[in-house]
Scaffold this active site. Structure first.
Site, PDB file in Angstrom:
ATOM      1  N   THR A 155       0.822  -1.214   0.000  1.00  0.00           N
ATOM      2  CA  THR A 155       0.000   0.000   0.000  1.00  0.00           C
ATOM      3  C   THR A 155       0.859   1.268   0.000  1.00  0.00           C
ATOM      4  OG1 THR A 155      -1.756  -1.174   1.176  1.00  0.00           O
ATOM      5  CG2 THR A 155      -1.831   1.218   1.247  1.00  0.00           C
ATOM      6  N   GLN A 190      -5.163  -1.786  -3.493  1.00  0.00           N
ATOM      7  CA  GLN A 190      -4.886  -0.445  -2.958  1.00  0.00           C
ATOM      8  C   GLN A 190      -4.038   0.349  -3.932  1.00  0.00           C
ATOM      9  OE1 GLN A 190      -4.275  -3.255  -1.388  1.00  0.00           O
ATOM     10  NE2 GLN A 190      -5.104  -3.230   0.677  1.00  0.00           N
ATOM     11  N   ASP A 234     -12.123   2.500   1.976  1.00  0.00           N
ATOM     12  CA  ASP A 234     -11.176   3.099   2.935  1.00  0.00           C
ATOM     13  C   ASP A 234     -10.396   4.241   2.296  1.00  0.00           C
ATOM     14  OD1 ASP A 234     -11.981   1.009   4.565  1.00  0.00           O
ATOM     15  OD2 ASP A 234     -10.268  -0.245   4.074  1.00  0.00           O
ATOM     16  N   ARG A 295     -15.022   3.041   9.077  1.00  0.00           N
ATOM     17  CA  ARG A 295     -14.877   1.793   9.817  1.00  0.00           C
ATOM     18  C   ARG A 295     -13.556   1.851  10.556  1.00  0.00           C
ATOM     19  NH1 ARG A 295     -13.474  -3.249   5.836  1.00  0.00           N
ATOM     20  NH2 ARG A 295     -12.036  -2.200   4.444  1.00  0.00           N
ATOM     21  N   TRP A 297     -10.201   1.158  11.666  1.00  0.00           N
ATOM     22  CA  TRP A 297      -8.922   0.490  11.411  1.00  0.00           C
ATOM     23  C   TRP A 297      -8.170   0.382  12.731  1.00  0.00           C
ATOM     24  CZ3 TRP A 297      -4.372   2.628   7.942  1.00  0.00           C
ATOM     25  CH2 TRP A 297      -3.445   1.590   7.721  1.00  0.00           C
TER      26      TRP A 297
END
Ligand SMILES: *[C@@H]1O[C@H](CO)[C@@H](O)[C@H](O)[C@H]1NC(C)=O
Ligand SMILES: *[C@@H]1O[C@H](CO)[C@@H](O)[C@H](O)[C@H]1NC(C)=O
Ligand SMILES: *[C@@H]1O[C@H](CO)[C@@H](O)[C@H](O)[C@H]1NC(C)=O
Ligand SMILES: *[C@@H]1O[C@H](CO)[C@@H](O)[C@H](O)[C@H]1NC(C)=O
Ligand SMILES: *[C@@H]1O[C@H](CO)[C@@H](O)[C@H](O)[C@H]1NC(C)=O
Length: 412
Positions: A155, A190, A234, A295, A297
């Site tokens: 990522t 990602q 995300d 959400r 992480w």
């Protein structure tokens, strides 16, 4: 029907689970390495970071920054050959290590297909372009792209523009990762467009555009004003302490999108004093899509939306606990204050039970430049804003404090 969207989300979870460091069933080896690498850089930067994030409480412009402003220089970057440098890579190379001057890269309108890394040793860099006709910086790596060693870059490595130095400013620039949009369930999807790892960064009228994991708001104090941020899963993530004001946030997918994955946690040094605060933003997406506001992480993930318009794509339950077993007691802090629009919870009261419908007192600490000690660094952006329309766009050190800005924009 709270269960349906969650099920759909589960597919997406699988997609990103194995890839986002934390989600690989807890603390895998790669995650430990990643944490270790982070901690190493913390050790190196600890003193610097502490000084810059706290300092005098953030009430006055940093002395280092004032000094840098006094001796600012401008490099013109123009692919046509009429500037000082034909590309951004060359301009960045020309900045000396341990730089102490503000270096403004005047980016002429063009598409710059370059992957950029701003080293910690080169602070005070500004990317300036014309927001009405912006320079676009674009690359197309994903987490699965093989690096020099043949292994996937991951990522962090997928990032188009990585900024590890402090006092970065961008105005009117498009940061993009144009890798093909990953399908939910696909591995290595990602594709970061911008990663901010330095502190005291400010972005004005920029576009940060991608799909999964677009904006790695990794670490430090960050201000985003009037920006457009686009992505899917995300797409704003990390443990930055950041204030997003007057921004447009858009999902680019018809499936489930998750706007934030904030990583506030007790288990990474420095990550507990963090969170994302959105004020006067608007959220929307592809018709028929579903958007989660966030959400977790991190075990203590923190996100606040105030005065924000929420399109119908925002799901009624709003938030997801991800791998956190007991979100109601883990330290997660998710709240909304006076949001509006069909996706807001204004009437329905359908949000997850552990999300806050905030009071004015609760929201105050989050909705202003004070949240990010903004007066210590953001005034560099203020004159930029005012001056950009004139042809002789140069910085002035006129000190219009951001608290003034803040006061005027708080009353609505
Ligand atoms: C940037 O320009 C230099 C010439 O100054 C050239 O050697 C280099 O290949 C260019 N790099 C990129 C990424 O375009
Ligand atoms: C940043 O620059 C320093 C000094 O040149 C160098 O030692 C270091 O490896 C660079 N860091 C990265 C991540 O490239
Ligand atoms: C990135 O773009 C180049 C051409 O610009 C292409 O060859 C490459 O396949 C693309 N990579 C990905 C992962 O899409
Ligand atoms: C920046 O964006 C805002 C909207 O967020 C707009 O009102 C303003 O005119 C823009 N400024 C410039 C210089 O483009
Ligand atoms: C809210 O944001 C919009 C841009 O999205 C801007 O034009 C407007 O002035 C902002 N309103 C307030 C009260 O800050």
């Amino acid at each position: 029907m709270a269960t349906k969207p969650l099920l759909v989300l589960a597919t997406v979870l699988l997609a990103s689970s194995s890839l986002l460091p934390r989600a690989a069933g807890g603390m895998g080896a790669s995650f430990s390495n990643w944490v270790a690498a982070n901690q190493q850089s913390y050790a190196v930067n600890a003193a610097l970071y502490a000084k810059k994030s706290a300092g005098d409480g953030g009430k006055t412009l940093d002395a280092d920054l004032s000094a840098a402003e006094e001796k600012k220089v401008t490099y013109v970057v123009d692919p046509s050959g009429k500037g000082d440098y034909p590309n951004i890579t060359a301009a960045l190379e020309a900045i000396p290590e341990g730089n102490t001057k503000r270096v403004i890269l005047d980016l002429k309108t063009a598409v710059y297909r370059e992957k950029l890394f701003l080293n910690l040793s080169k602070p005070f860099v500004t990317f300036r372009s014309d927001p009405m006709n912006p320079a676009t910086i674009v690359w197309n790596d994903t987490a699965a792209t093989p690096g020099k060693d043949g292994k996937p870059v991951g990522t962090v490595g997928s990032t188009t523009v990585a900024v590890e130095s402090d006092y970065f400013v961008a105005h009117g620039v498009v940061f993009r990762n144009d890798a093909p949009l990953a399908k939910p369930g696909a591995k290595g999807g990602q594709a970061v467009a911008l990663r901010l790892f330095g502190t005291k960064a400010a972005l004005y009228n920029c576009t940060i555009d991608g799909g999964q994991d677009t904006l790695y708001d990794h670490k430090g104090l960050h201000y985003f004003k009037g920006c457009l941020i686009r992505g899917s899963v995300d797409f704003i993530f990390g443990f930055g302490r950041s204030f997003y004001e007057d921004c447009r946030i858009e999902s680019v997918v018809k499936e489930v999108a998750v706007l934030t994955a904030q990583q506030r946690t007790k288990s990474i040094e420095g990550a507990i004093d963090t969170g994302f605060s959105f004020k006067n933003c608007s959220i929307g997406g592809v018709k028929g899509g579903q958007i989660y506001l966030g959400r977790a992480w991190g075990d203590s993930s923190r996100v606040v939306y105030a005065y924000t318009e929420m399109g119908e794509e925002v799901v009624p339950i709003g938030w997801d606990g991800w791998n956190v077993a007991k979100p109601e007691t883990s330290g997660i802090y998710y709240g909304e204050f006076k949001c509006f629009g069909p996706g807001s919870d204004a009437k329905r009261k359908k949000r997850v039970g552990w999300a806050l419908d905030m009071t004015e007192d609760q929201v105050k600490p989050f909705i202003g430049m004070h949240y990010i000690f903004g007066d210590s660094f953001s005034s560099t952006g203020v004159p930029l804003h005012r001056r950009l329309s004139s042809t002789s766009a140069t910085y002035s050190t006129v000190h219009s404090t951001s608290s003034e800005l803040c006061r005027s924009s708080l009353h609505r």
